[in-house]
Design an enzyme around this catalytic site. Sequence first.
Site, PDB file in Angstrom:
ATOM      1  N   LYS A 107     -11.452  55.478  59.907  1.00 26.38           N
ATOM      2  CA  LYS A 107     -11.819  56.665  60.675  1.00 26.38           C
ATOM      3  C   LYS A 107     -12.092  57.857  59.769  1.00 26.38           C
ATOM      4  CE  LYS A 107      -8.261  55.809  63.219  1.00 26.38           C
ATOM      5  NZ  LYS A 107      -7.126  55.990  64.114  1.00 26.38           N
ATOM      6  N   GLU A 130      -3.893  56.100  66.430  1.00 26.51           N
ATOM      7  CA  GLU A 130      -3.672  57.504  66.089  1.00 26.51           C
ATOM      8  C   GLU A 130      -4.906  58.263  66.581  1.00 26.51           C
ATOM      9  OE1 GLU A 130      -3.104  60.342  62.187  1.00 26.51           O
ATOM     10  OE2 GLU A 130      -2.977  58.185  61.918  1.00 26.51           O
ATOM     11  N   ARG A 185      -6.580  42.591  58.799  1.00 20.04           N
ATOM     12  CA  ARG A 185      -7.476  43.471  59.526  1.00 20.04           C
ATOM     13  C   ARG A 185      -8.895  42.911  59.481  1.00 20.04           C
ATOM     14  NH1 ARG A 185      -5.975  48.401  58.183  1.00 20.04           N
ATOM     15  NH2 ARG A 185      -7.854  49.471  58.794  1.00 20.04           N
TER      16      ARG A 185
HETATM   17  P1  ATP Z   1      -8.313  53.549  60.196  1.00 20.21           P
HETATM   18  O1  ATP Z   1      -8.010  53.134  58.797  1.00 20.21           O
HETATM   19  O2  ATP Z   1      -9.641  53.134  60.684  1.00 20.21           O
HETATM   20  O3  ATP Z   1      -8.035  54.985  60.453  1.00 20.21           O
HETATM   21  P2  ATP Z   1      -5.826  52.938  61.302  1.00 20.21           P
HETATM   22  O4  ATP Z   1      -5.105  51.667  61.115  1.00 20.21           O
HETATM   23  O5  ATP Z   1      -5.318  54.123  60.597  1.00 20.21           O
HETATM   24  O6  ATP Z   1      -7.334  52.678  61.045  1.00 20.21           O
HETATM   25  P3  ATP Z   1      -4.851  53.408  63.905  1.00 20.21           P
HETATM   26  O7  ATP Z   1      -5.351  54.354  64.918  1.00 20.21           O
HETATM   27  O8  ATP Z   1      -3.542  53.675  63.267  1.00 20.21           O
HETATM   28  O9  ATP Z   1      -5.975  53.310  62.798  1.00 20.21           O
HETATM   29  O10 ATP Z   1      -4.924  51.926  64.446  1.00 20.21           O
HETATM   30  C1  ATP Z   1      -4.482  51.519  65.707  1.00 20.21           C
HETATM   31  C2  ATP Z   1      -4.227  50.052  65.673  1.00 20.21           C
HETATM   32  O11 ATP Z   1      -5.423  49.356  65.327  1.00 20.21           O
HETATM   33  C3  ATP Z   1      -3.204  49.693  64.626  1.00 20.21           C
HETATM   34  O12 ATP Z   1      -2.307  48.741  65.163  1.00 20.21           O
HETATM   35  C4  ATP Z   1      -4.015  49.106  63.507  1.00 20.21           C
HETATM   36  O13 ATP Z   1      -3.286  48.157  62.792  1.00 20.21           O
HETATM   37  C5  ATP Z   1      -5.191  48.487  64.255  1.00 20.21           C
HETATM   38  N1  ATP Z   1      -6.367  48.417  63.399  1.00 20.21           N
HETATM   39  C6  ATP Z   1      -6.968  49.436  62.757  1.00 20.21           C
HETATM   40  N2  ATP Z   1      -8.002  48.998  62.016  1.00 20.21           N
HETATM   41  C7  ATP Z   1      -8.064  47.659  62.198  1.00 20.21           C
HETATM   42  C8  ATP Z   1      -8.912  46.621  61.702  1.00 20.21           C
HETATM   43  N3  ATP Z   1      -9.915  46.879  60.858  1.00 20.21           N
HETATM   44  N4  ATP Z   1      -8.664  45.353  62.103  1.00 20.21           N
HETATM   45  C9  ATP Z   1      -7.668  45.088  62.956  1.00 20.21           C
HETATM   46  N5  ATP Z   1      -6.831  46.006  63.458  1.00 20.21           N
HETATM   47  C10 ATP Z   1      -7.015  47.284  63.079  1.00 20.21           C
HETATM   48 MG    MG Z   2      -3.388  54.906  60.881  1.00 23.13          MG
END
Ligand code: ATP
Ligand code: MG
Length: 557
Positions: free
Chosen positions: A268, A33, A258
């Site tokens: 983020k 995102e 994760r």
């Molecule tokens: P955040 O909580 O940091 O905003 P998010 O999951 O909302 O993370 P996205 O931009 O939606 O962020 O993530 C893109 C991809 O990265 C998704 O497939 C998500 O599952 C993966 N991802 C995000 N954080 C992690 C993590 N800590 N470990 C492994 N994969 C991750």
């Molecule tokens: Mg997300």
Amino acid sequence: MENEKNIHFIEEIIREDLASGKVKQIHTRFPPEPNGYLHIGHAKSIVLNFGLAEKYGGLTNLRFDDTNPTTEETEYVESIKYDIRWLGYDWGDREYYTSDYFEKLYEFAEKLIKKGKAYVDDSTAEEIAAMKGTPTEPGVESPYRNRSVEENLDLFRRMRAGEFPDGARVLRAKIDMASPNMHLRDPLMYRIKHEHHHRTGDAWCIYPMYDFAHGQSDSIEQITHSLCTLEFENHRPLYDWFIRELEIYPSRQIEFARLNLDYTVMSKRRLLQLVTEGHVKGWDDPRMPTLSGMRRRGYSPEAIRSFCEHIGIAKRENIIELSLLEHFVRQDLNKRAKRLMVVLNPLKLVITNYPEGQTEMMSTINNPEDEAMGTRQMPFGKYLYIEREDFMEDPPKKFFRLGPGRHVRLKNAYIVRCDDYVKNDKGEPVEVHCTYFPNSRSGADTSGIKAKGTLHWVAVEQAVPVEVRLYDRLFSDPNPMGHKDRDFKEFINPDSLTVIPRAMAEPAVREVKAAEYLQFLRKGYFFMDPDSRSDQLVFNRTVSLKDAWSKIQARKK
Ligand code: ATP
Ligand code: MG
């Protein structure tokens, strides 16, 4: 993933699907995102998705999951692309945006309405929440649940046409208000938001929810294996329900744990707080767990990839030590870093029996781990800088550095003996006086004198003052998020940055290029900061030389 023993459960599924012919070619996606910069957790997902496709001859799409107009920005899109390329992966021409599918998703929604599987609900957000029930009590059906298909279609079209204000109505899937899975209790599909979108502008005032956009986008792109983190496990029945009801390509969602790292935060939203509230200098501050921060600090993409491959893929949440990541950084940098001598905290050393005005050039190897990196010349003279901590007035026995009457070798040069020292009016040593042994030169030592310690040094006359920034962990608590009723920012380490404004470097420092990996002898790995100017060089310490993690592992054995 590098050897057969490390095959994880997702890779096993992929092998089975290829062997049985269920899929001909695997196709994964990385779906960020664009609401922030990528962090090391994203690297795990990138390495997993791109790595599997590379290994099994498949493809990986980059898909920006941009369904939320409020938080998304073009700056983030650019930074994300840069970071993925920096890690060494390529999505070819397959750069997609969920927003490109808004029309298609809208058609899908109408299809469900026509099947009697979706309805427009006029309830407020509070009313919907109140009717949702709890995990142990069934929910209550909305009074709008049994609207006719015609009425639903009409209302949904008018939602799209902008006839209603934000929050006035939503579109919901008609599934089961008594389902033990809360996600199946008539989940929201669309909400009204009169907001400008970074790509579609003002074309839309209704936006799909994540659950209605993500799986459908996977399906549109014919993603074979849609890999996501564990918190989406409970969403999977809904993911499958939409695909089944829409009768579209059945992508398969698989969840993995994760990456969590100690002494940091990895969301983020929280990282954005650190930036906007000024706790760090920006998303790429070298203390941030972002890929841009790590790049600026001097982590190599190879080290990050090795780390991600080493930690593997599991089905259960765990916390990985930051020191393990640092261990991989050191391993990689040890092989490639160019060595330099830089005195961080200078103390003057005078060689009383060395001729005034004489300069000798000392040949020095650039990297003992890699002969191909060659040698360089370092000036040596009567006046040198050594590290303040390498001299003690009254050292203990085991101190193999300088003290009155003691011998040390000056790296790549001569053995010297300390005869005397001068103190300032505060009683601090400010000058050390030594005798050198002319026939003790490195490589041609016939002096017969023994010196246990070897010190780095820099000749005063040719020394180049540089700024050095030393970093410590950003948080002083291993789990800053793990404290009830306390804000994670209370655990920010006040000493995470130490600036040394005038360290003294050997003249070869002038030839250092941006993005060149360095080791300052005995002081750690360093990397030039973009704040550097030719008349004021600035270096970040990437990591110290001490490897706490590998020491602990050695003790365990
Ligand atoms: P955040 O909580 O940091 O905003 P998010 O999951 O909302 O993370 P996205 O931009 O939606 O962020 O993530 C893109 C991809 O990265 C998704 O497939 C998500 O599952 C993966 N991802 C995000 N954080 C992690 C993590 N800590 N470990 C492994 N994969 C991750
Ligand atoms: Mg997300």
